[in-house]
Design a protein around this motif. Structure first.
Motif, PDB file in Angstrom:
ATOM      1  N   UNK A   1      35.282  40.409  22.218  1.00 35.60           N
ATOM      2  CA  UNK A   1      34.929  40.857  23.568  1.00 35.60           C
ATOM      3  C   UNK A   1      33.681  40.151  24.068  1.00 35.60           C
TER       4      UNK A   1
ATOM      5  N   UNK B   1      34.483  36.660  25.015  1.00 35.81           N
ATOM      6  CA  UNK B   1      35.294  36.695  26.233  1.00 35.81           C
ATOM      7  C   UNK B   1      34.407  36.991  27.436  1.00 35.81           C
ATOM      8  N   UNK B   2      33.478  37.921  27.245  1.00 35.41           N
ATOM      9  CA  UNK B   2      32.615  38.347  28.343  1.00 35.41           C
ATOM     10  C   UNK B   2      31.749  37.189  28.831  1.00 35.41           C
ATOM     11  N   UNK B   3      31.218  36.414  27.883  1.00 35.50           N
ATOM     12  CA  UNK B   3      30.281  35.367  28.288  1.00 35.50           C
ATOM     13  C   UNK B   3      30.963  34.086  28.752  1.00 35.50           C
TER      14      UNK B   3
ATOM     15  N   UNK C   1      34.606  33.729  29.288  1.00 36.62           N
ATOM     16  CA  UNK C   1      35.904  33.893  29.935  1.00 36.62           C
ATOM     17  C   UNK C   1      36.985  33.075  29.239  1.00 36.62           C
ATOM     18  N   UNK C   2      36.749  32.749  27.978  1.00 36.70           N
ATOM     19  CA  UNK C   2      37.762  32.032  27.216  1.00 36.70           C
ATOM     20  C   UNK C   2      37.998  32.816  25.937  1.00 36.70           C
TER      21      UNK C   2
ATOM     22  N   UNK D   1      26.265  37.811  35.060  1.00 39.25           N
ATOM     23  CA  UNK D   1      26.897  38.065  33.772  1.00 39.25           C
ATOM     24  C   UNK D   1      28.276  38.677  33.969  1.00 39.25           C
TER      25      UNK D   1
ATOM     26  N   UNK E   1      30.792  36.226  34.977  1.00 32.11           N
ATOM     27  CA  UNK E   1      31.273  35.394  33.868  1.00 32.11           C
ATOM     28  C   UNK E   1      32.568  35.961  33.303  1.00 32.11           C
ATOM     29  N   UNK E   2      32.567  37.274  33.108  1.00 31.63           N
ATOM     30  CA  UNK E   2      33.691  37.887  32.416  1.00 31.63           C
ATOM     31  C   UNK E   2      34.894  38.108  33.308  1.00 31.63           C
ATOM     32  N   UNK E   3      34.630  38.440  34.553  1.00 31.17           N
ATOM     33  CA  UNK E   3      35.727  38.919  35.388  1.00 31.17           C
ATOM     34  C   UNK E   3      36.458  37.796  36.102  1.00 31.17           C
ATOM     35  N   UNK E   4      36.019  36.582  35.874  1.00 24.44           N
ATOM     36  CA  UNK E   4      36.527  35.481  36.675  1.00 24.44           C
ATOM     37  C   UNK E   4      37.997  35.185  36.498  1.00 24.44           C
ATOM     38  N   UNK E   5      38.467  35.268  35.269  1.00 23.20           N
ATOM     39  CA  UNK E   5      39.823  34.802  35.010  1.00 23.20           C
ATOM     40  C   UNK E   5      40.621  35.873  34.279  1.00 23.20           C
TER      41      UNK E   5
ATOM     42  N   UNK F   1      43.020  36.893  31.238  1.00 23.45           N
ATOM     43  CA  UNK F   1      43.206  36.330  29.899  1.00 23.45           C
ATOM     44  C   UNK F   1      44.517  35.547  29.871  1.00 23.45           C
ATOM     45  N   UNK F   2      44.479  34.331  29.294  1.00 19.17           N
ATOM     46  CA  UNK F   2      45.678  33.499  29.349  1.00 19.17           C
ATOM     47  C   UNK F   2      46.814  34.084  28.518  1.00 19.17           C
TER      48      UNK F   2
END
Lengths: 364, 442
Positions: free
Chosen positions: A171, A174-176, A178-179, B21, B24-28, B30-31
């Motif tokens: 998490x 993912x949070x930092x 987005x991958x 911050x 960063x997380x909410x942008x995309x 999850x693939x």
């Protein structure tokens, strides 16, 4: 500005705090870069991290304590085999397995470091180079002696699966970034985290009493001894610390390469490590980092360049060592103190002028 | 007033950081699952392989990819397979497993290959099999006869062998020696890895009582085999069976001459190419043994064969290879060799699999196609493939031949068998397959 400086003074004047802050900032930047990179680049970064850890240990030994080691590849082999054997037993699926394996690699290398360091402390100059050279030649061949070490084909290394990592790490990453974390980025993050920790420890050690002793021993062993420094002890400690770094690097290398075989730890590895240290600037951790970067990226760059000039795959493969050798020769000729060593006077002048500027500011 | 302003700045700072911050997380999203046709477009298929282009195993083996590339260009110029042109990435691993791991990593992540085709070597390819299978990448027609590519499709579902495995080759050699030279004292000369081990396993089924000495070598290790040859001599060995690569055929011959060890020799297919070994003998002895004499030195040696080679220029397959090589070799001066024929034969099988798969190509579908239809592929192989859901083993048989003047003369018909205690049977049926007139599998 002045107030900020005085506020920060207690922090910046303590080396540990300063090193920690620099490392933390650098680590955050690197994490962001890794997160944005392709899987291919992530594997290159991971490779750079473990080379930098090994080169950091070597630059400390050779640059600060003045002992030239040609056997660090062998110490990496010890670390790699130790980590691999542990991972084989435990399955290597969880994060705990990974850390246990790396700790065992460091521990085993510490023991080997003491064992080799004690006789090596009695030698100096070319003699210690010769002694460690035999290490580099002999140790990887031991793998052919015992079946448990897998012979020439080596041992497969189980790699932690990203899905097995604790949820909070998944998490967090993912949070930092987005991958989704996968095993490539995991190994890159792990490598750079350990690299940051290692470099903070090494930088601190070199600023401490231990580091000052090493320098004293390196510069003049007779006067160091007259000043009450136990030469042998100082050298053995330096060798052991350096060996532990090599062990950690070896363990990380095993996980990245996914195979531990004698072919990885030829004398060439020891020599390229030394070349990285010399290239970057002897005795400088920044230099070790730069040298490791060159090691990790240059060969691929040269091969790609060769292929883009229309060379066949065979010719491009042959061009790589040539380019590598040329770069090394150019650095030695044009910047004999290494990249960092040659930039240092320039940087010093720069900071001197800016200091001058700030004093001017103060007077007006 | 000033404190309020400062506080406002602080609050703004904190809010900005927090929202950054969060952004960063909410942008995309999850693939989702990655596509399984990486490396395939409507007009191209990209495959890759690792070969020793430099180092001690390079002589001969470095020619295999040029055979592949020539045949793919031939196919591409005729329109490709289902409209797709085949592109092959070749990387040098210098026969060092650690390098294999590194270059395979590059091919998967940087070149984004669809499949590995014909990666070469037992110790080298072994280093990457697990990786390829973990990532679900087809690992087709490995250039090695080790059992591990095909005997257990459950652990390596994506991996397929191609050439006859070393165990059945060992069995055929063992049976031939036991029947025709029952009094021979046999010495085994083995590469110290699965290559030698598999071969020994097969040979021991028939020769256990005849084997008097076993000597091993490590690729990349010592190049002086006088101690091994002296050991053979002292134990009275009069037939050496070698499971070794071509360089080590030459090195063992040089060492045997050096210690005055005379014997009959039986090299497995891998190490027996007369033209290559002759050339190696010449270069290794700096011309003391000229190439022609080196080839002559190979006279009377026995080996096995599973595809027609350059010594049979009238064979329909060799005619096809010659035609392809003449028009598509990068450098016209280079001759067609057995290693290039080997590469083209593998490439033929790969094109055959792609044709059979049809237009909808994914990593899973190509594996399924080979499992279902691979056993009926007709190609240059003297014996059929064993591909099925339960076996990913390659060509099922070899014939024993003797080398005379650099050419091979058959001593037995094609002998077909399988691993374990499967019986050895004569079966010439696949040997009469002829190529289609276009030269491209349909």
């Amino acid at each position: 500005m002045e107030r900020l400086r005085s506020l920060l003074r207690p922090v910046t004047s303590v080396p540990l705090a300063r090193h920690l802050i620099v490392a933390l900032v650098a680590l955050l930047v690197v994490m962001a870069v890794i997160g944005m990179s392709s899987q291919y680049l992530q594997t290159r970064y991971a490779e750079m991290a473990y080379f930098a850890i090994a080169a950091g240990g070597l630059t400390l030994l050779t640059g600060l304590s003045g002992q030239l080691s040609l056997g660090h590849g062998a110490l990496m082999a010890v670390g790699a085999y130790a980590a691999t054997l542990v991972l084989e037993r435990t399955g290597g699926e969880s994060l705990a397995d990974v850390f246990v394996a790396l700790l065992v690699a460091i521990g085993v290398c510490a023991v080997v470091g003491v064992v080799v360091g004690v006789p090596a402390a009695r030698l100096h100059g070319p003699y210690i180079a010769g002694a460690t050279l035999t290490l580099a030649v002999a140790v990887p061949r031991l793998a052919n002696q015992w079946d448990v070490l897998g012979g020439e084909q080596g041992l497969q290394v189980p790699v932690p699966r990203a899905s097995e990592l604790p949820a909070w790490i998944q998490d967090l990453i993912w949070f930092f970034t987005a991958v989704e974390i996968d095993q490539y980025s995991f190994l890159a993050y792990l490598g750079w985290l350990l690299l940051a920790l290692t470099f903070v420890a090494l930088a601190n050690l070199s600023r401490s009493r231990v580091g000052r002793r090493w320098r004293a021993v390196r510069d003049d062993d007779v006067s160091a001894e007259l000043a009450g420094i136990h030469l042998g002890r100082a050298r053995v400690v330096a060798f052991t610390v350096s060996a532990m770094c090599a062990g950690l690097a070896g363990g990380l290398m095993a996980m990245n390469v996914r195979l531990t075989a004698p072919g990885a730890f030829t004398i060439t590895l020891s020599l390229t490590l030394l070349a990285a240290v010399v290239l970057g600037g002897l005795g400088s951790l920044t230099g070790a980092l730069i040298g490791a970067g060159v090691l990790a990226f240059l060969p691929h760059f040269a091969t790609d360049l060769g292929e883009s000039f229309g060379l066949s795959a065979t010719q491009a493969a042959e061009v790589t060592p040539v380019v590598y050798g040329l770069v090394l020769m150019l650095v030695i000729l044009l910047a004999p103190a290494g990249i960092v060593g040659s930039l240092r006077p320039f940087l010093a002048r720069l900071s001197a002028t800016s200091a001058l500027g700030s004093t001017k500011e103060k007077t007006t | 007033m000033r404190t309020t302003a400062r506080r406002a700045v602080q609050v703004v700072c904190v809010l900005t950081t927090a929202s950054l911050l969060a952004a960063c997380g909410a942008g995309k999203e999850r693939p989702s699952e990655e596509g399984t046709a990486v490396g395939v477009t409507d007009t191209t298929i990209k495959v890759g392989a690792h070969f020793p282009l430099t180092g001690p195993a390079a002589p001969g083996y470095s020619e295999i990819p040029s055979g592949h590339q020539a045949f793919y260009e031939y196919v591409n110029d005729a329109g490709g397979v289902h409209g797709r042109k085949i592109e092959m990435v070749v990387k040098d691993d210098a026969y060092n497993p650690t390098n294999t791991s590194a270059v395979t990593n590059d091919m998967i992540l940087q070149d984004e290959i669809f499949a590995m085709v014909a990666g070469l070597g037992t110790p080298t390819h072994r280093a990457v099999v697990q990786r390829l299978n973990d990532d679900g990448i087809p690992d087709l027609f490995v250039s090695s006869g080790s059992l591990q590519w095909g005997d257990n499709p459950e652990t390596s579902p994506m991996t397929f062998g191609w050439q006859p495995d070393y165990e059945i080759e060992g069995k055929v050699i063992g049976q031939y020696v036991a029947e025709n030279m029952p009094d021979a004292k046999v010495g085994l000369f083995l590469q110290d890895d699965d290559f030698g081990e598999d071969g020994e396993k097969g040979a021991r089924q028939f020769l256990d009582s005849q084997i008097v000495d076993v000597q091993k070598y490590t690729p990349g290790g010592s190049t002086d085999f006088s101690p091994q040859m002296s050991s053979f001599k002292s134990k009275g060995v009069d037939l050496v069976i070698g499971f070794n690569t071509p360089s080590y055929t030459a090195l063992s011959q040089i060492a045997a001459q050096g210690v005055g060890f005379k014997s009959k020799w039986f090299y497995s297919n891998v190490g027996s190419d007369p033209a290559l070994v002759g050339g190696l003998l010449a270069s290794m002895t700096k011309g003391k043994i000229p190439a022609e004499q080196g080839v002559k030195l190979m006279d009377g040696m026995m080996t096995t064969e599973y595809i027609p080679g350059v010594d049979a220029p009238d064979d329909e397959w060799v005619k096809l290879w010659q035609k392809v090589w003449d028009s598509y070799s990068k450098k016209g001066s280079e001759k067609l060799t057995n290693y290039r024929i080997y590469g083209m034969s593998q490439a033929y099988t790969f094109v055959q699999a792609l044709q059979a798969n049809g237009k909808d190509l994914t990593r899973e579908s190509i594996v399924e196609t080979i499992e279902k239809e691979g056993a009926s592929f007709e190609g240059p192989g003297l014996a059929p493939f064993r591909f099925s859901e339960d076996s990913h083993m390659g060509i099922s048989g070899v014939s024993v031949v003797e080398i005379k003047n650099g050419a091979s003369e058959p001593l037995t018909p094609v002998l077909v068998t399988d691993i374990g205690d499967a019986p050895i049977e004569e079966d010439d049926s696949a040997a009469s397959d002829a190529p289609p007139s276009s030269g491209i599998p349909e």
